[in-house]
Design a protein around this motif. Structure first.
Motif: not given
Length: 138
Positions: A85-103
């Motif tokens: 994900w660091a590589q994808m964000k740096f190159t602007g190719r993909r965005v990681p899934p949103a993060i939620l706090h709990s199940e």
């Protein structure tokens, strides 16, 4: 005899703890696919669309369910996924899934947002509006 009984009880406890560690990939029922393949799940959570209009959401780092999902479904350790994900964000190719706090936050989010998908423990009670698209058991 009591030693045999103790061994049987221990084996049953181990089996039950592993059964609880199963995972399900669930989505809002507005999505009508009967099931997802392992490859489709991996593609969705690595930023691809896998030919589907689903947006994934994830749990936070060090969450037990996330660690199980990464190990048993993604087949990658957390460090490797973070590096990707660091590589994808740096190159602007993909965005990681949103993060939620709990199940519980995941369940609420999925209910409020059609076309979203996430993972939960297999023993998590699910509302009728959420549909299991993939099951990963041990």
């Amino acid at each position: 005899m009591s030693r045999l009984l103790l061994l049987l009880l221990m084996a049953a406890a181990i089996h039950n703890s592993h059964a609880r560690e199963g995972l399900v990939v669930v989505a809002n029922t507005h999505y009508r696919s009967p099931t997802l393949t392992l490859e489709q799940v991996r593609n969705l959570f690595m930023g691809g669309n896998a030919g589907l209009a689903l947006k994934p959401v994830a749990l936070p780092l060090n969450n037990h369910t996330r660690l199980l999902f990464n190990a048993h479904v993604m087949g990658l350790p957390e460090k490797r996924i973070q590096s990707y994900w660091a590589q994808m964000k740096f190159t602007g190719r993909r965005v990681p899934p949103a993060i939620l706090h709990s199940e519980q936050d995941v369940v609420s989010y999925l209910l409020e947002n059609p076309e979203t998908v996430s993972y939960l423990p297999a023993d998590q009670p699910l509302p009728d509006n959420l549909k299991v698209l993939y099951w990963a058991g041990n």
